[in-house]
Design a protein around this motif. Structure first.
Motif, PDB file in Angstrom:
ATOM      1  N   ALA A  38      -5.430  71.943  80.825  1.00  0.00           N
ATOM      2  CA  ALA A  38      -6.148  72.328  79.611  1.00  0.00           C
ATOM      3  C   ALA A  38      -6.162  73.837  79.426  1.00  0.00           C
ATOM      4  O   ALA A  38      -6.016  74.345  78.306  1.00  0.00           O
ATOM      5  CB  ALA A  38      -7.574  71.794  79.651  1.00  0.00           C
ATOM      6  N   PRO A  44      -4.698  68.898  75.071  1.00  0.00           N
ATOM      7  CA  PRO A  44      -5.809  67.953  75.206  1.00  0.00           C
ATOM      8  C   PRO A  44      -5.604  67.066  76.425  1.00  0.00           C
ATOM      9  O   PRO A  44      -4.493  66.605  76.688  1.00  0.00           O
ATOM     10  CB  PRO A  44      -5.745  67.144  73.909  1.00  0.00           C
ATOM     11  CG  PRO A  44      -4.323  67.261  73.454  1.00  0.00           C
ATOM     12  CD  PRO A  44      -3.878  68.630  73.866  1.00  0.00           C
ATOM     13  N   ILE A  45      -6.676  66.851  77.177  1.00  0.00           N
ATOM     14  CA  ILE A  45      -6.585  66.016  78.379  1.00  0.00           C
ATOM     15  C   ILE A  45      -7.378  64.730  78.227  1.00  0.00           C
ATOM     16  O   ILE A  45      -7.420  63.909  79.143  1.00  0.00           O
ATOM     17  CB  ILE A  45      -7.071  66.774  79.623  1.00  0.00           C
ATOM     18  CG1 ILE A  45      -8.511  67.263  79.432  1.00  0.00           C
ATOM     19  CG2 ILE A  45      -6.142  67.944  79.924  1.00  0.00           C
ATOM     20  CD1 ILE A  45      -9.112  67.896  80.674  1.00  0.00           C
ATOM     21  N   ASP A  46      -8.005  64.551  77.075  1.00  0.00           N
ATOM     22  CA  ASP A  46      -8.736  63.328  76.794  1.00  0.00           C
ATOM     23  C   ASP A  46      -8.205  62.755  75.487  1.00  0.00           C
ATOM     24  O   ASP A  46      -7.987  63.483  74.525  1.00  0.00           O
ATOM     25  CB  ASP A  46     -10.237  63.615  76.673  1.00  0.00           C
ATOM     26  CG  ASP A  46     -11.058  62.334  76.609  1.00  0.00           C
ATOM     27  OD1 ASP A  46     -10.535  61.281  76.984  1.00  0.00           O
ATOM     28  OD2 ASP A  46     -12.220  62.417  76.165  1.00  0.00           O
ATOM     29  N   GLY A  47      -7.961  61.480  75.461  1.00  0.00           N
ATOM     30  CA  GLY A  47      -7.412  60.862  74.264  1.00  0.00           C
ATOM     31  C   GLY A  47      -6.692  59.577  74.594  1.00  0.00           C
ATOM     32  O   GLY A  47      -6.825  59.031  75.687  1.00  0.00           O
ATOM     33  N   SER A  64      -3.300  61.975  74.691  1.00  0.00           N
ATOM     34  CA  SER A  64      -3.665  62.840  75.813  1.00  0.00           C
ATOM     35  C   SER A  64      -2.405  63.497  76.372  1.00  0.00           C
ATOM     36  O   SER A  64      -1.865  63.079  77.393  1.00  0.00           O
ATOM     37  CB  SER A  64      -4.376  62.033  76.905  1.00  0.00           C
ATOM     38  OG  SER A  64      -4.715  62.863  77.984  1.00  0.00           O
ATOM     39  N   SER A  67      -2.678  64.912  80.144  1.00  0.00           N
ATOM     40  CA  SER A  67      -2.576  63.970  81.250  1.00  0.00           C
ATOM     41  C   SER A  67      -1.148  63.482  81.430  1.00  0.00           C
ATOM     42  O   SER A  67      -0.697  63.238  82.557  1.00  0.00           O
ATOM     43  CB  SER A  67      -3.527  62.784  81.034  1.00  0.00           C
ATOM     44  OG  SER A  67      -3.192  62.071  79.859  1.00  0.00           O
ATOM     45  N   LEU A 166     -11.172  71.668  72.361  1.00  0.00           N
ATOM     46  CA  LEU A 166     -11.016  71.247  73.751  1.00  0.00           C
ATOM     47  C   LEU A 166     -12.331  71.210  74.518  1.00  0.00           C
ATOM     48  O   LEU A 166     -12.355  70.809  75.677  1.00  0.00           O
ATOM     49  CB  LEU A 166     -10.036  72.183  74.483  1.00  0.00           C
ATOM     50  CG  LEU A 166      -8.571  72.129  74.054  1.00  0.00           C
ATOM     51  CD1 LEU A 166      -7.749  73.113  74.876  1.00  0.00           C
ATOM     52  CD2 LEU A 166      -8.001  70.731  74.200  1.00  0.00           C
ATOM     53  N   HIS A 169     -13.269  68.010  76.153  1.00  0.00           N
ATOM     54  CA  HIS A 169     -12.270  67.513  77.096  1.00  0.00           C
ATOM     55  C   HIS A 169     -12.617  67.875  78.538  1.00  0.00           C
ATOM     56  O   HIS A 169     -12.192  67.188  79.472  1.00  0.00           O
ATOM     57  CB  HIS A 169     -10.893  68.057  76.729  1.00  0.00           C
ATOM     58  CG  HIS A 169     -10.354  67.474  75.465  1.00  0.00           C
ATOM     59  ND1 HIS A 169      -9.129  66.840  75.392  1.00  0.00           N
ATOM     60  CD2 HIS A 169     -10.861  67.409  74.215  1.00  0.00           C
ATOM     61  CE1 HIS A 169      -8.907  66.425  74.151  1.00  0.00           C
ATOM     62  NE2 HIS A 169      -9.956  66.766  73.431  1.00  0.00           N
ATOM     63  N   CYS A 173     -12.304  66.385  83.103  1.00  0.00           N
ATOM     64  CA  CYS A 173     -11.299  67.090  83.899  1.00  0.00           C
ATOM     65  C   CYS A 173     -11.370  66.761  85.380  1.00  0.00           C
ATOM     66  O   CYS A 173     -10.405  66.971  86.110  1.00  0.00           O
ATOM     67  CB  CYS A 173     -11.393  68.595  83.688  1.00  0.00           C
ATOM     68  SG  CYS A 173     -12.889  69.353  84.346  1.00  0.00           S
TER      69      CYS A 173
END
Length: 225
Positions: A38, A44-47, A64, A67, A166, A169, A173
């Protein structure tokens, strides 16, 4: 563009453990996490996971990406750690920036002469000039630098202003969960590197189903679902 450097890559890869997805260093276990992705790439690391293969491009902003990027890095490191492997796939930029931010002893230039760190952190390393002395380093030299390092940056991103999109997000993490990207499934071992999130590190507990061994590395998205 941040170009790769084989001696440093080799010194890092030989410390990678596929069974835990961590580097084993004198300071303990460390790894590249979703938090790093991130901050370093601003992804983006969430989605939503990459299912079904980006068929709906109108929803591409909801995926995401971070990820997915990290899953590919884990898999590339695991493959590169094999004795018969001579090359490594991307994303090498993520790996090198992570290493330079956290281990000043192997960075090509002192961080204090770089532009101030902001998101994406990779930008301040993209045009850094590497000294002749650094370019002449060998794998043996980098190995020595890592073995006798005096400093490891556990919290290199403190104080950085994260883009508003972000903010939420960072709540995920430090999750312990599988990372999915197309055919790739790799485990995010946040429980083994809690010091990177500002917490005390307790002995990791091996839970059934949390293995990063051959069974998981041989898995594909279609086989796991």
């Amino acid at each position: 563009m941040i170009r790769g450097f084989h001696p440093l890559l080799a010194a890092l890869v030989e410390r990678w453990r596929p069974e835990t997805h961590t580097f084993v260093l004198p300071v303990g276990e460390v790894t590249v996490t979703l938090e790093d992705v991130a901050h370093i790439f601003g992804l983006p690391i969430d989605g939503e996971p990459y299912l079904p293969l980006l068929r709906d491009f109108e929803r591409i902003h909801t995926y995401s990406w971070g990820s997915a990027c990290l899953a590919h890095l884990y898999r590339a490191l695991c493959r590169a750690s094999r004795y018969d492997t001579k090359e490594m796939d991307d994303p090498l930029n993520l790996l090198f920036v992570w290493a330079w931010e956290r281990m000043p002893c192997i960075a090509p230039v002192p961080r204090h002469i770089l532009p101030p760190a902001e998101i994406p952190v990779a930008m301040r390393w993209s045009h850094s000039e590497r000294s002749t002395a650094w370019l002449e380093k060998t794998m043996v030299t980098f190995r020595h630098d890592i073995d006798y390092m005096q400093e490891f940056e556990w919290r290199p991103y403190e104080g950085m202003i994260l883009p508003s999109e972000l903010h939420g997000h960072l709540d995920v993490c430090d999750i312990v969960a599988p990372l999915l990207s197309f055919e790739c499934i790799e485990w995010h071992p946040a429980d083994r590197v809690m010091r990177q999130f500002g917490f005390a590190q307790s002995p990791p507990v091996n839970t059934k189903g949390h293995s990063t061994g051959p069974a998981l590395h041989g898995s594909s998205r279609s086989a796991a679902l």
